[in-house]
Design a protein around this motif. Sequence first.
Motif, mmCIF file in Angstrom:
data_model
loop_
_atom_site.group_PDB
_atom_site.id
_atom_site.type_symbol
_atom_site.label_atom_id
_atom_site.label_comp_id
_atom_site.label_asym_id
_atom_site.label_seq_id
_atom_site.Cartn_x
_atom_site.Cartn_y
_atom_site.Cartn_z
ATOM 1 N N ALA A 16 67.920 42.840 41.857
ATOM 2 C CA ALA A 16 67.286 42.653 43.165
ATOM 3 C C ALA A 16 66.708 43.966 43.686
ATOM 4 C CB ALA A 16 68.296 42.084 44.158
ATOM 5 N N LEU A 17 67.415 45.061 43.486
ATOM 6 C CA LEU A 17 66.924 46.377 43.912
ATOM 7 C C LEU A 17 65.644 46.746 43.163
ATOM 8 C CD1 LEU A 17 70.210 48.487 44.120
ATOM 9 C CD2 LEU A 17 68.776 47.781 46.030
ATOM 10 N N ARG A 28 74.952 49.017 54.015
ATOM 11 C CA ARG A 28 73.968 47.942 54.144
ATOM 12 C C ARG A 28 73.948 46.992 52.946
ATOM 13 N NH1 ARG A 28 70.005 49.440 57.870
ATOM 14 N NH2 ARG A 28 69.256 47.292 57.658
ATOM 15 N N PHE A 29 74.486 47.442 51.798
ATOM 16 C CA PHE A 29 74.355 46.581 50.623
ATOM 17 C C PHE A 29 75.619 46.501 49.769
ATOM 18 C CE2 PHE A 29 72.953 45.218 46.415
ATOM 19 C CZ PHE A 29 72.070 44.193 46.724
ATOM 20 N N SER A 30 76.083 47.641 49.233
ATOM 21 C CA SER A 30 77.158 47.558 48.238
ATOM 22 C C SER A 30 78.480 47.060 48.820
ATOM 23 C CB SER A 30 77.362 48.915 47.548
ATOM 24 O OG SER A 30 77.827 49.895 48.456
ATOM 25 N N GLN A 31 78.771 47.356 50.079
ATOM 26 C CA GLN A 31 79.967 46.800 50.708
ATOM 27 C C GLN A 31 79.754 45.344 51.118
ATOM 28 O OE1 GLN A 31 83.047 47.643 51.264
ATOM 29 N NE2 GLN A 31 83.274 49.848 51.436
ATOM 30 N N ALA A 34 71.875 38.790 47.966
ATOM 31 C CA ALA A 34 71.285 40.116 47.756
ATOM 32 C C ALA A 34 69.906 40.202 48.399
ATOM 33 C CB ALA A 34 71.195 40.421 46.258
ATOM 34 N N GLU A 35 69.097 39.169 48.211
ATOM 35 C CA GLU A 35 67.758 39.164 48.801
ATOM 36 C C GLU A 35 67.841 39.140 50.335
ATOM 37 O OE1 GLU A 35 65.016 39.654 47.342
ATOM 38 O OE2 GLU A 35 65.583 39.408 45.220
ATOM 39 N N GLU A 36 68.779 38.383 50.851
ATOM 40 C CA GLU A 36 68.970 38.315 52.306
ATOM 41 C C GLU A 36 69.324 39.693 52.875
ATOM 42 O OE1 GLU A 36 72.411 36.641 55.312
ATOM 43 O OE2 GLU A 36 72.016 35.524 53.458
ATOM 44 N N LEU A 37 70.212 40.399 52.210
ATOM 45 C CA LEU A 37 70.603 41.731 52.666
ATOM 46 C C LEU A 37 69.428 42.701 52.605
ATOM 47 C CD1 LEU A 37 74.124 42.020 50.975
ATOM 48 C CD2 LEU A 37 73.647 41.789 53.424
#
Length: 406
Positions: A370-371, A136-139, A119-122
Motif C-alpha cells: 500500500a505504501l 499514523r500507520f504502523s501502530q 491500510a488504504e483508509e489510513l
Amino acid sequence: MSEQVLPQVDPSLLPPSTRTGLTDMVAWLGRMRREHPVHRDMFGIHHVFSHSAAQQVLADPTTFSSDPSHVMPAAAAELTSGMLAVMDPPGHTKVRKIASQAFTPKRVKNLSDRIEAIAEELLDQITESEFDFVARFSQQLPLIVVSELLGIPRADLPLFLGWTEKLLAVTVPNPNDEAELDASIASAQMGPLIEMQGYMHQFCAGVRAQPNDGFLSDLLQAEVDGQRLGDHEVVNLAIQLVQAGHITSASLLANSVLTLSESPELAARLRADSSLVAGFVDEVLRTKPPVPRLQRFTTTDTELDGVAIPAKSMVFVWLLSANHDESVFADAVRFDPERAASKALTFGHGIHYCFGAALAKTEARVGLAALFRRFAEFEVAPDAQIEFYEGEMFTPKSVPLRARTA
C-alpha cells in the motif's frame, strides 16, 4: 547492617543500550557468541547466544519453563492464567488449541482484503508531506485488524494504544533483588495489565449477553476436550491476542520502513519486483526481531554447552544473537532479501512458536504494498533522531517520514 557489595564485573560483558539502534548490540552479541556462548552474569542470570543452544532451550519446555512463578512468586496466577507466553503443558496445550483458531492460515488469508482496505483508509487520512509513520500507520493498522477480529469497537482503540505505550515503557530492574523485582511486577499489575483486564472482563460480559461475529464471541463458547476456558483464561488470552496481533506487527512495519530508508536501492528493487517483498519481510524479522530475547526458568539443575545451570534460574534466550549466528546464516550481518531465513528464531521455536506469525507477515506485506502504491518515494526525515524503547521489545517510538505521492 552492612551494604551489599556487588561483585566487580567486566563492562564489556554488559549488553549495550539499544536506544539508538542495534549496531552496538549486534557487535556485542557476536563477541559473546564467540567467547561466552552461555554466560552467567553478575546477577546469576544465564544468557544463551548461539543458535543451537537457543533452539535447544526453546524445544525443551520441561527443563526450561515459560512460567515465571518458578523464580518470581509475584507472578500471580490470576494475572497470567490463559497467557500462552507464560504457560507450560498441559494448560498451554489446551489454551493454544483454542487460540490458534484465531490465526489459522485460512482466516489470515481471508483477512488480506480487509487489511488492504484498512491500510488504504489510513493512508487516505494522511495529507501531510511529513508525518509520524508509527502514530499514523504502523501502530494503527495491526490494532484495527486484531480489534475487528475480536469484535472490539474501534472507538475503544485509543485505550489500547495508551496501555501499549505504558507496557513498552516498562523496564525490568535487577532480577536478583527479590523486593525490587516484586515491586516492579506489582507496578505492572496495578497499571496497564490490570486496566486491560478490567476492560476485557466487562467486554466479555457484554459479548456473552449479546454474541457477535467476532472471534472472541466464538472463544467464549469454544471447548477443548469438553472443557471451556475459565473467565480469567478468556480475558488474559484475549489480551495476549491483542498484543500478539498488534505490537509485533507494529514493530515489523516500522522497522521495515527504517530499513528501506537506509537503503534506497533496496526500496527500488522491491518496487520493481514485488516477489522480493516476502523475503524482505523475513529478513527484517531476522535482523531486527521485535522481541530480541525471551525469558525461560529452569525447573531442575541442568547443563548447556558445558555450563551448569541450577534449578530456579532465569535464562535469557537471545533471539537476535541466534539470528546472527554465522554457523547458520552466512555473512549474517548482511541484509539479503533473497536469503532463506527459515531457520530464524524470531517467532520462537517448538510449542511456543508465535501463532500470530502468519498475520504479522501478511500485515507487513500488504502494508508495504500500500505504501509503494501511494507514495512515489518516502524516506525518514534526514534530521530525525530515531529513538527505540529499551524494554523487552525493539521498536521505534516515532518515525518521521517524508513522502511524495505517486
